[in-house]
Design a protein around this motif. Structure first.
Motif, short mmCIF file in Angstrom:
data_model
loop_
_atom_site.label_atom_id
_atom_site.label_comp_id
_atom_site.label_asym_id
_atom_site.label_seq_id
_atom_site.Cartn_x
_atom_site.Cartn_y
_atom_site.Cartn_z
N UNK A 39 0.81 -1.23 0.00
CA UNK A 39 0.00 0.00 0.00
C UNK A 39 0.84 1.28 0.00
N UNK A 40 2.01 1.25 -0.63
CA UNK A 40 2.90 2.40 -0.56
C UNK A 40 2.23 3.69 -1.05
N UNK A 41 1.64 3.67 -2.22
CA UNK A 41 1.00 4.88 -2.76
C UNK A 41 -0.20 5.31 -1.91
N UNK A 42 -0.97 4.35 -1.46
CA UNK A 42 -2.16 4.65 -0.67
C UNK A 42 -1.79 5.27 0.68
N UNK A 43 -0.73 4.76 1.29
CA UNK A 43 -0.28 5.32 2.58
C UNK A 43 0.14 6.76 2.39
N UNK A 44 0.90 7.02 1.34
CA UNK A 44 1.36 8.39 1.07
C UNK A 44 0.19 9.34 0.89
N UNK A 45 -0.78 8.95 0.08
CA UNK A 45 -1.95 9.79 -0.17
C UNK A 45 -2.75 9.99 1.11
N UNK A 46 -2.96 8.91 1.85
CA UNK A 46 -3.76 8.97 3.06
C UNK A 46 -3.13 9.86 4.12
N UNK A 47 -1.85 9.66 4.38
CA UNK A 47 -1.18 10.46 5.40
C UNK A 47 -1.15 11.94 5.00
N UNK A 48 -0.82 12.22 3.74
CA UNK A 48 -0.76 13.61 3.28
C UNK A 48 -2.13 14.28 3.27
N UNK A 49 -3.16 13.54 2.87
CA UNK A 49 -4.48 14.16 2.70
C UNK A 49 -5.41 14.03 3.89
N UNK A 50 -5.09 13.21 4.84
CA UNK A 50 -5.93 13.09 6.03
C UNK A 50 -5.14 13.52 7.26
N UNK A 51 -4.14 12.74 7.62
CA UNK A 51 -3.41 13.01 8.86
C UNK A 51 -2.86 14.43 8.90
N UNK A 52 -2.09 14.80 7.88
CA UNK A 52 -1.44 16.10 7.90
C UNK A 52 -2.43 17.24 7.74
N UNK A 53 -3.43 17.06 6.91
CA UNK A 53 -4.43 18.13 6.74
C UNK A 53 -5.23 18.37 8.01
N UNK A 54 -5.59 17.29 8.70
CA UNK A 54 -6.34 17.44 9.95
C UNK A 54 -5.46 18.13 11.00
N UNK A 55 -4.22 17.69 11.13
CA UNK A 55 -3.33 18.27 12.14
C UNK A 55 -3.00 19.73 11.85
N UNK A 56 -2.87 20.09 10.58
CA UNK A 56 -2.46 21.44 10.21
C UNK A 56 -3.62 22.42 10.05
#
Length: 110
Positions: A39-56
């Motif tokens: 899931x390399x591509x999916x992890x990258x998209x998910x972390x960038x678009x969910x985790x980081x956006x929510x935190x920032x």
């Protein structure tokens, strides 16, 4: 199946219903724990678009930020963290310095 599941998880993690967000993040953590290599591509998209956006985001609720922090804590094993760094920050073809961005966002939240 992978595509539809990831798209659904992305949408559900941005829900205003904290129960939906919680369950979606738990599913994502479980997927990463068990299928990280696939899931390399999916992890990258998910972390960038969910985790980081929510935190920032100033618009994210404290509950959403707390849920993301809990999910990150669940993923914070030495093996997972080193794999994030090696797979994204050390890969010249990766779109994001994922590990660096996670640390930067966590520093802002702290």
């Amino acid at each position: 199946v992978r595509h539809y599941l990831c798209v659904s998880l992305l949408k559900n993690c941005m829900s205003t219903n904290t129960s939906v967000v919680y369950l979606s993040l738990r599913i994502f953590v479980s997927l990463v724990s068990n299928f990280r290599g696939h899931l390399k591509n999916e992890i990258e998209v998910f972390v960038a678009n969910v985790f980081l956006k929510v935190l920032d985001s100033q618009n994210s609720s404290p509950e959403q930020k707390c849920l993301v922090l809990e999910a990150l804590e669940s993923l914070s094993t030495p093996e997972t963290l080193s794999q994030l760094f090696l797979s994204y920050d050390c890969d010249i073809n990766a779109a994001n310095d994922l590990f660096k961005n996670i640390v930067t966002s966590l520093a802002r939240v702290a």
